[in-house]
Motif scaffolding. Sequence first.
Motif, PDB file in Angstrom:
ATOM      1  N   ARG A 150      56.939  98.355  73.433  1.00 12.54           N
ATOM      2  CA  ARG A 150      58.095  98.967  72.787  1.00 12.54           C
ATOM      3  C   ARG A 150      57.734  99.971  71.702  1.00 12.54           C
ATOM      4  O   ARG A 150      58.579 100.716  71.242  1.00 12.54           O
ATOM      5  CB  ARG A 150      58.995  97.857  72.208  1.00 12.54           C
ATOM      6  CG  ARG A 150      59.721  97.103  73.299  1.00 12.54           C
ATOM      7  CD  ARG A 150      60.272  95.784  72.824  1.00 12.54           C
ATOM      8  NE  ARG A 150      61.001  95.111  73.894  1.00 12.54           N
ATOM      9  CZ  ARG A 150      60.416  94.475  74.894  1.00 12.54           C
ATOM     10  NH1 ARG A 150      59.102  94.401  74.946  1.00 12.54           N
ATOM     11  NH2 ARG A 150      61.128  93.908  75.850  1.00 12.54           N
ATOM     12  N   TYR A 151      56.472  99.997  71.286  1.00  9.96           N
ATOM     13  CA  TYR A 151      56.036 100.924  70.243  1.00  9.96           C
ATOM     14  C   TYR A 151      56.946 100.847  69.011  1.00  9.96           C
ATOM     15  O   TYR A 151      57.363 101.871  68.452  1.00  9.96           O
ATOM     16  CB  TYR A 151      55.990 102.360  70.769  1.00  9.96           C
ATOM     17  CG  TYR A 151      55.005 102.584  71.890  1.00  9.96           C
ATOM     18  CD1 TYR A 151      53.661 102.275  71.728  1.00  9.96           C
ATOM     19  CD2 TYR A 151      55.412 103.120  73.114  1.00  9.96           C
ATOM     20  CE1 TYR A 151      52.751 102.479  72.764  1.00  9.96           C
ATOM     21  CE2 TYR A 151      54.506 103.337  74.146  1.00  9.96           C
ATOM     22  CZ  TYR A 151      53.177 103.016  73.971  1.00  9.96           C
ATOM     23  OH  TYR A 151      52.281 103.215  74.983  1.00  9.96           O
ATOM     24  N   ASN A 167      60.428 117.491  64.989  1.00  7.23           N
ATOM     25  CA  ASN A 167      60.310 116.224  64.246  1.00  7.23           C
ATOM     26  C   ASN A 167      60.277 115.004  65.170  1.00  7.23           C
ATOM     27  O   ASN A 167      60.986 114.018  64.955  1.00  7.23           O
ATOM     28  CB  ASN A 167      61.470 116.066  63.250  1.00  7.23           C
ATOM     29  CG  ASN A 167      61.497 117.172  62.216  1.00  7.23           C
ATOM     30  OD1 ASN A 167      60.466 117.501  61.628  1.00  7.23           O
ATOM     31  ND2 ASN A 167      62.659 117.768  62.004  1.00  7.23           N
ATOM     32  N   ASN A 168      59.453 115.079  66.199  1.00  3.97           N
ATOM     33  CA  ASN A 168      59.396 113.963  67.141  1.00  3.97           C
ATOM     34  C   ASN A 168      58.021 113.840  67.775  1.00  3.97           C
ATOM     35  O   ASN A 168      57.197 114.758  67.728  1.00  3.97           O
ATOM     36  CB  ASN A 168      60.458 114.130  68.235  1.00  3.97           C
ATOM     37  CG  ASN A 168      60.205 115.315  69.147  1.00  3.97           C
ATOM     38  OD1 ASN A 168      59.661 116.330  68.722  1.00  3.97           O
ATOM     39  ND2 ASN A 168      60.615 115.203  70.395  1.00  3.97           N
ATOM     40  N   VAL A 169      57.802 112.667  68.345  1.00  2.35           N
ATOM     41  CA  VAL A 169      56.643 112.424  69.200  1.00  2.35           C
ATOM     42  C   VAL A 169      57.192 111.929  70.530  1.00  2.35           C
ATOM     43  O   VAL A 169      57.843 110.882  70.592  1.00  2.35           O
ATOM     44  CB  VAL A 169      55.684 111.382  68.595  1.00  2.35           C
ATOM     45  CG1 VAL A 169      54.565 111.053  69.573  1.00  2.35           C
ATOM     46  CG2 VAL A 169      55.102 111.887  67.279  1.00  2.35           C
ATOM     47  N   ALA A 170      56.969 112.696  71.587  1.00  2.00           N
ATOM     48  CA  ALA A 170      57.468 112.358  72.915  1.00  2.00           C
ATOM     49  C   ALA A 170      56.367 111.671  73.713  1.00  2.00           C
ATOM     50  O   ALA A 170      55.194 112.012  73.592  1.00  2.00           O
ATOM     51  CB  ALA A 170      57.957 113.606  73.639  1.00  2.00           C
ATOM     52  N   ILE A 171      56.768 110.697  74.543  1.00  2.00           N
ATOM     53  CA  ILE A 171      55.817 109.931  75.336  1.00  2.00           C
ATOM     54  C   ILE A 171      56.028 110.268  76.809  1.00  2.00           C
ATOM     55  O   ILE A 171      57.146 110.212  77.329  1.00  2.00           O
ATOM     56  CB  ILE A 171      55.996 108.423  75.104  1.00  2.00           C
ATOM     57  CG1 ILE A 171      55.861 108.094  73.616  1.00  2.00           C
ATOM     58  CG2 ILE A 171      54.985 107.624  75.922  1.00  2.00           C
ATOM     59  CD1 ILE A 171      56.155 106.639  73.283  1.00  2.00           C
ATOM     60  N   PHE A 172      54.921 110.597  77.478  1.00  2.00           N
ATOM     61  CA  PHE A 172      54.943 110.960  78.892  1.00  2.00           C
ATOM     62  C   PHE A 172      54.010 110.032  79.674  1.00  2.00           C
ATOM     63  O   PHE A 172      53.067 109.466  79.124  1.00  2.00           O
ATOM     64  CB  PHE A 172      54.463 112.409  79.098  1.00  2.00           C
ATOM     65  CG  PHE A 172      55.320 113.459  78.457  1.00  2.00           C
ATOM     66  CD1 PHE A 172      56.232 114.183  79.196  1.00  2.00           C
ATOM     67  CD2 PHE A 172      55.199 113.731  77.100  1.00  2.00           C
ATOM     68  CE1 PHE A 172      57.022 115.159  78.600  1.00  2.00           C
ATOM     69  CE2 PHE A 172      55.981 114.710  76.483  1.00  2.00           C
ATOM     70  CZ  PHE A 172      56.897 115.421  77.241  1.00  2.00           C
ATOM     71  N   GLN A 181      61.179 108.812  73.578  1.00  2.00           N
ATOM     72  CA  GLN A 181      60.728 109.225  72.258  1.00  2.00           C
ATOM     73  C   GLN A 181      60.069 108.032  71.568  1.00  2.00           C
ATOM     74  O   GLN A 181      60.502 106.893  71.748  1.00  2.00           O
ATOM     75  CB  GLN A 181      61.883 109.749  71.411  1.00  2.00           C
ATOM     76  CG  GLN A 181      62.596 110.957  71.985  1.00  2.00           C
ATOM     77  CD  GLN A 181      61.730 112.199  72.040  1.00  2.00           C
ATOM     78  OE1 GLN A 181      60.716 112.297  71.358  1.00  2.00           O
ATOM     79  NE2 GLN A 181      62.134 113.154  72.862  1.00  2.00           N
ATOM     80  N   LEU A 182      59.042 108.296  70.782  1.00  2.00           N
ATOM     81  CA  LEU A 182      58.401 107.215  70.046  1.00  2.00           C
ATOM     82  C   LEU A 182      59.356 106.616  69.029  1.00  2.00           C
ATOM     83  O   LEU A 182      59.443 105.392  68.890  1.00  2.00           O
ATOM     84  CB  LEU A 182      57.138 107.729  69.343  1.00  2.00           C
ATOM     85  CG  LEU A 182      56.448 106.737  68.402  1.00  2.00           C
ATOM     86  CD1 LEU A 182      55.945 105.526  69.165  1.00  2.00           C
ATOM     87  CD2 LEU A 182      55.307 107.421  67.649  1.00  2.00           C
ATOM     88  N   ASP A 183      60.079 107.448  68.305  1.00  2.00           N
ATOM     89  CA  ASP A 183      60.936 106.976  67.221  1.00  2.00           C
ATOM     90  C   ASP A 183      62.264 107.714  67.277  1.00  2.00           C
ATOM     91  O   ASP A 183      62.297 108.948  67.309  1.00  2.00           O
ATOM     92  CB  ASP A 183      60.250 107.229  65.870  1.00  2.00           C
ATOM     93  CG  ASP A 183      60.989 106.592  64.702  1.00  2.00           C
ATOM     94  OD1 ASP A 183      60.427 105.680  64.091  1.00  2.00           O
ATOM     95  OD2 ASP A 183      62.124 107.009  64.399  1.00  2.00           O
ATOM     96  N   GLY A 184      63.341 106.948  67.291  1.00  4.46           N
ATOM     97  CA  GLY A 184      64.664 107.557  67.345  1.00  4.46           C
ATOM     98  C   GLY A 184      65.429 107.455  66.050  1.00  4.46           C
ATOM     99  O   GLY A 184      66.618 107.771  65.997  1.00  4.46           O
ATOM    100  N   ALA A 185      64.744 107.044  64.967  1.00  2.00           N
ATOM    101  CA  ALA A 185      65.426 106.810  63.692  1.00  2.00           C
ATOM    102  C   ALA A 185      65.261 107.952  62.704  1.00  2.00           C
ATOM    103  O   ALA A 185      65.705 107.839  61.557  1.00  2.00           O
ATOM    104  CB  ALA A 185      64.909 105.510  63.064  1.00  2.00           C
ATOM    105  N   GLY A 186      64.640 109.048  63.112  1.00  2.00           N
ATOM    106  CA  GLY A 186      64.488 110.196  62.224  1.00  2.00           C
ATOM    107  C   GLY A 186      63.425 110.035  61.160  1.00  2.00           C
ATOM    108  O   GLY A 186      63.427 110.769  60.167  1.00  2.00           O
ATOM    109  N   ARG A 187      62.487 109.105  61.344  1.00  2.00           N
ATOM    110  CA  ARG A 187      61.447 108.890  60.334  1.00  2.00           C
ATOM    111  C   ARG A 187      60.398 110.002  60.339  1.00  2.00           C
ATOM    112  O   ARG A 187      59.835 110.343  59.311  1.00  2.00           O
ATOM    113  CB  ARG A 187      60.745 107.552  60.572  1.00  2.00           C
ATOM    114  CG  ARG A 187      61.633 106.323  60.498  1.00  2.00           C
ATOM    115  CD  ARG A 187      60.804 105.075  60.731  1.00  2.00           C
ATOM    116  NE  ARG A 187      61.637 103.879  60.740  1.00  2.00           N
ATOM    117  CZ  ARG A 187      62.139 103.321  61.827  1.00  2.00           C
ATOM    118  NH1 ARG A 187      61.893 103.867  63.002  1.00  2.00           N
ATOM    119  NH2 ARG A 187      62.884 102.238  61.745  1.00  2.00           N
TER     120      ARG A 187
END
Length: 427
Positions: free
Chosen positions: A90-91, A35-40, A50-56
């Motif tokens: 900041r995406y 359940n994540n999108v990681a940025i490299f 991580q793109l989003d750390g709020a669990g959306r």
Amino acid sequence: MNARLVLAAFAIAATSIAHAQSCARHLFVSGYFSNNVAIFDACDGRFLRQLDGAGRIRGAQAVRLNPADDLIYVVSEINGQVQRYRHDARYAFVDVFAQFTPEIDPTGIAFGADGRVFVASYGTSRVLELDRATGQVIGIALPGDSGLLGADNGLMMSGAGVLYVPGYSSASVARVNPATGEVRAAFVPARAQGLRRTRGIVDEGATILVGGEGSGEIYRFDADTGAFVGKAVTGLGLPTGLALDADGSILVLSGTSVIRFDRASGARLGVLASTNAGAIDGGTFIALIPVVGASGSMPITSGFTGTWVDAGVTGQLGLGLEVLPDDRLVAEIYTFAPLGGQAWIGGVGPIDGDHATVTLSTIDGPGGRFGAAFDPARVQNTTWGSATLRFSDCNHGTLDWDSDVPGYGSGSMELVRVTMPSGLACP
């Protein structure tokens, strides 16, 4: 504070800084089960954040940049959403662009040059057109009874304005011309040349690359006729995400690695990134997103917090920076006055993308003494001037100053990083 001791410590520490170079692109990797999108970093493969750390994000699928509004769209299959994030340093999360009913199971997204928005529905085997402003369904580009089954995340709009739709369950590819409404549901017929579980599709112009997760191969088909041209890459383990890098090489998400292949020969060139570093489980999609400001200066993020020194004159100036949550930059300069003695100059100013302009002042006067001898009535806050900071990469920057205090004048100096606080990362 003894400026000589501080500057000496800075100068010693500066010799250990690794001179990392900025990269023009970020690599986004979607994890369905995690359940994540990681940025490299797309150049050296370092995990950045991580793109989003709020669990959306729930069941991450396609990620694409929409040129029409310059926002990043993320398909979140499990909660039936298309989410939007800012295309900046900041995406930041913007909104839920589209919310679907449970049977839709959105997977892919694609954008036309005219601003039209299309979403692949795995659950109904359709391609939906969405209103570009409201996200509501306004049309059907590929009907559910076309014969294609399981429209997947590789949905792609080519440079010629044609939609290509992967059928995961039918092991096929459909071709849709949104301008004319023409649908060729069996453009690449089911299981052509051994194709199984169709996933990623990439535009090469005259040809398209098609990934077969079940067959472990990347196929090349004619973009107009669907005729088989050849196999670009073979011997893969469950390839899912697929992209073309700026150098023309093919990037393939296979297992827990993003692997680079030569586009002409299919030779393996090496592993770009390990998705384990980004806590990816069940990788589904990869995307290359341009970094805002990478053409010259880097956008200023929290990763630029730390200590910096004058790169040209050892011990002449030390600079402490802190990026605040409200997009302001605190700068504290430790240096020497034009006529001798120590000078401590500080201030705060707004961050504007790739630069920050800070209004500076000094605290001086005869009451400036240590401990109980300090007399606040005999010190004063004096406006010093302003400074603008820019950074060419994570460890190099420029300080341009313009002072109202005689002797300082105006000028520019190159900066080099000394330290970075624990827990921060510079993209």
